[in-house]
Design an enzyme around this catalytic site. Structure first.
Site, PDB file in Angstrom:
ATOM      1  N   LYS A 285      37.015  28.537  20.677  1.00  0.00           N
ATOM      2  CA  LYS A 285      36.394  29.837  20.431  1.00  0.00           C
ATOM      3  C   LYS A 285      37.435  30.803  19.880  1.00  0.00           C
ATOM      4  O   LYS A 285      38.274  31.307  20.607  1.00  0.00           O
ATOM      5  CB  LYS A 285      35.789  30.429  21.705  1.00  0.00           C
ATOM      6  CG  LYS A 285      34.904  31.661  21.401  1.00  0.00           C
ATOM      7  CD  LYS A 285      34.740  32.578  22.588  1.00  0.00           C
ATOM      8  CE  LYS A 285      35.911  33.509  22.776  1.00  0.00           C
ATOM      9  NZ  LYS A 285      36.083  34.500  21.662  1.00  0.00           N
TER      10      LYS A 285
ATOM     11  N   SER B 285      44.698  38.479  27.266  1.00  0.00           N
ATOM     12  CA  SER B 285      45.149  39.514  28.187  1.00  0.00           C
ATOM     13  C   SER B 285      45.197  39.004  29.622  1.00  0.00           C
ATOM     14  O   SER B 285      44.483  38.071  30.001  1.00  0.00           O
ATOM     15  CB  SER B 285      44.216  40.723  28.113  1.00  0.00           C
ATOM     16  OG  SER B 285      42.970  40.421  28.719  1.00  0.00           O
TER      17      SER B 285
ATOM     18  N   GLY C  76      42.554  36.795  31.776  1.00  0.00           N
ATOM     19  CA  GLY C  76      43.098  35.587  32.382  1.00  0.00           C
ATOM     20  C   GLY C  76      42.793  35.488  33.864  1.00  0.00           C
ATOM     21  O   GLY C  76      42.501  34.403  34.386  1.00  0.00           O
TER      22      GLY C  76
ATOM     23  N   GLU D  66      48.081  31.590  29.110  1.00  0.00           N
ATOM     24  CA  GLU D  66      49.236  32.262  28.510  1.00  0.00           C
ATOM     25  C   GLU D  66      48.809  33.697  28.290  1.00  0.00           C
ATOM     26  O   GLU D  66      47.975  33.984  27.437  1.00  0.00           O
ATOM     27  CB  GLU D  66      49.637  31.559  27.211  1.00  0.00           C
ATOM     28  CG  GLU D  66      51.032  31.921  26.741  1.00  0.00           C
ATOM     29  CD  GLU D  66      51.022  33.131  25.808  1.00  0.00           C
ATOM     30  OE1 GLU D  66      51.391  34.230  26.286  1.00  0.00           O
ATOM     31  OE2 GLU D  66      50.653  32.979  24.644  1.00  0.00           O
TER      32      GLU D  66
END
Length: 494
Positions: A191, A244, A248, A265
């Protein structure tokens, strides 16, 4: 597919797609929803693609599931057999590398010279590295047991991966995920972020031309809600997310509840520790690269510059002169060093932090204003005399804003560097590489550079604390898309 782009002057003309790449085919979307891409330079629409909805995600996951579960499909191939297709993929990407760079620059403001390196060239490098690594890494080993017998330990692909990537370095970050997961034998539903979808469709064209089995790679451009649906989809075996810290955390909660493996990450607020023996003039190009590239829109950038009190004025002047004089302009111009921010929303966010820095008493030595009448440009901005606990020194701004913070001695510099909820990147600058490495060892971060910063494909990349979970790149990145399986062998049967 869609209408191919045309270059007219220094502008990328409108690119339109009407279908989605799912199951190895260009298929009609499930709705009439569209994502319109707006140039951050001209504020004009430069393209559109279908916006995937939940039904499209269902179709993509189903295709990826079928491709993975096929007993003679991608997951069952040898690493060498997969490498042949991955090499064709790398070649197809290289054919389109300039077009990829142009599309990325036009969508997110990345200067074209940087886009050619990060977005045009790096994906093929990563594909070849991981394909070779998978071939050279034994997939099975027999371990003698301590209790008699032995164990056959296999490394198996984890399955269908839901990969969600951001807009700031869309192709390089996509291939942080695609390269190892494809080499491991996984399939993927990718995505891309709504701001940078045109490059993702060009990548789909490359994958299609490379001849992957149907369903190995599927692409569903969409916003956050559809991304959340993908994360929780019952057909997904692992999630890999870059973005962000707030998003996350939400993804981690979902995956934790589902006991689904996840790689995250996330954000950063890294420090550049300039030691008292540093020669910044000698390595100024590397210093700028570690602190300000891509208009400040990279998660590992060293946006806190820690300077010794004994040389504070000199270092501040050097940083102000170099950063403050960077050329702002159209990202497709070869001479541009700083392009626009990706969106009006991002520009407003950065301006809010600049205002906060001023109200908190920091001193502005460069920038602080918009640049030009059109486009989402913000001047490279330097703050001096910044309190290390202030908002601009603690929160990720994600724009061209640096804070120069004084320290008295090496121990205090390390303490300030570590006084952050983040731990993703960082650098140490010293004329003595051994001293620099010794300081780097004491910095609480997943990655630290000495007299420069560069993510190498062979070394693990990722953060600690609020900067994420897991690692990408290196053997660790390949292993994150595999799971170990033990088969106990009875000694009496031999």
């Amino acid at each position: 597919m869609g209408r191919r782009p045309q270059l007219e002057g220094d502008c990328l003309m409108t690119i339109e797609y009407s279908t989605l790449y799912i199951g190895g085919k260009w298929v009609e979307p499930s709705s009439s929803a569209k994502i319109s891409v707006v140039s951050p330079t001209t504020e004009q629409v430069i393209g559109s693609v279908p916006e995937a909805v939940e039904a499209d995600v269902d179709a993509a996951v189903s295709a990826a599931r079928s491709a993975f579960d096929d007993p003679i499909g991608w997951a069952s191939w040898t690493a060498s057999e997969r490498k042949d297709v991955i090499e064709r993929f790398a070649l197809e990407l290289e054919k389109r590398s300039e077009e990829t760079a142009q599309r990325v620059s036009s969508q997110n403001g990345m200067p074209i010279t940087l886009a050619r390196a990060f977005e045009g060239a790096f994906p093929a490098v990563m594909l070849r590295y991981f394909a070779d690594l998978a071939v050279s890494t034994p997939q099975e080993e027999i371990r003698p047991g301590l209790l008699g017998g032995s164990t056959l330990v296999s490394k198996l692909p984890v399955g269908v991966v839901g990969a969600i990537v951001p807009w700031n370095v869309p192709q390089a970050i996509s291939f942080l995920k695609l390269s190892p997961l494809l080499s491991a034998g996984c399939t993927v539903v990718l995505k891309p972020a709504p701001e940078t979808v045109l490059d993702a469709f060009l990548m789909a064209e490359s994958a299609d031309a490379a001849g992957f089995p149907p369903g190995v790679i599927n692409i569903v451009p969409a916003g956050r809600e559809v991304g959340a649906y993908l994360v929780s989809h019952p057909g997904v075996d692992k999630v890999s997310f870059t973005g962000s810290t707030g998003a996350g955390r939400s993804i981690a909660e979902t995956c934790g509840r589902l006991l689904r493996p996840v790689t995250l990450e996330l954000g950063g607020k890294s420090a550049a520790v300039v030691l008292d023996d540093a020669d910044l003039a000698k390595s100024i190009e590397s210093f700028v690269g570690a602190t300000m590239i891509n208009n400040g829109q990279i998660c590992w950038l060293n946006t806190r510059i820690l300077a010794p009190q004994s040389r504070y004025g000199e270092i501040l002047d050097t940083v102000t002169d170099i950063i403050g004089s960077m050329k702002i302009g159209n990202p497709l111009d070869e001479t541009t060093q700083v392009g626009p921010l990706v969106s009006a929303r991002q520009r407003d966010r950065v301006e809010g932090y600049i205002a906060k820095g001023l109200s908190d008493g920091a001193r502005l030595t460069a920038g602080g204003q918009r640049a030009g009448d059109t486009g989402w440009f913000v001047q490279p901005t330097i703050f001096a005399d910044v309190d290390p606990r202030s908002t601009i020194a603690q929160e990720e701004i994600f724009g061209p804003v640096l804070s120069v913070i004084p320290y008295t001695d090496e121990s205090q510099a390390i303490a300030i560097a570590n006084d952050s909820e983040y731990g993703l990147g960082g650098t140490v600058w010293s004329s003595d590489p051994d001293r620099g490495a010794a300081v780097a060892r004491r910095i609480q971060s997943g990655t630290v550079g000495v007299n420069g910063y560069q993510n190498d494909p062979t070394a693990p990349f990722g953060g600690i604390k609020s900067s994420g979970l897991g690692r990408e790149l290196g053997p660790e990145g390949l292993a994150s898309y595999q799971y170990p399986k033990s088969i106990y062998l009875d000694a009496s049967a031999s």
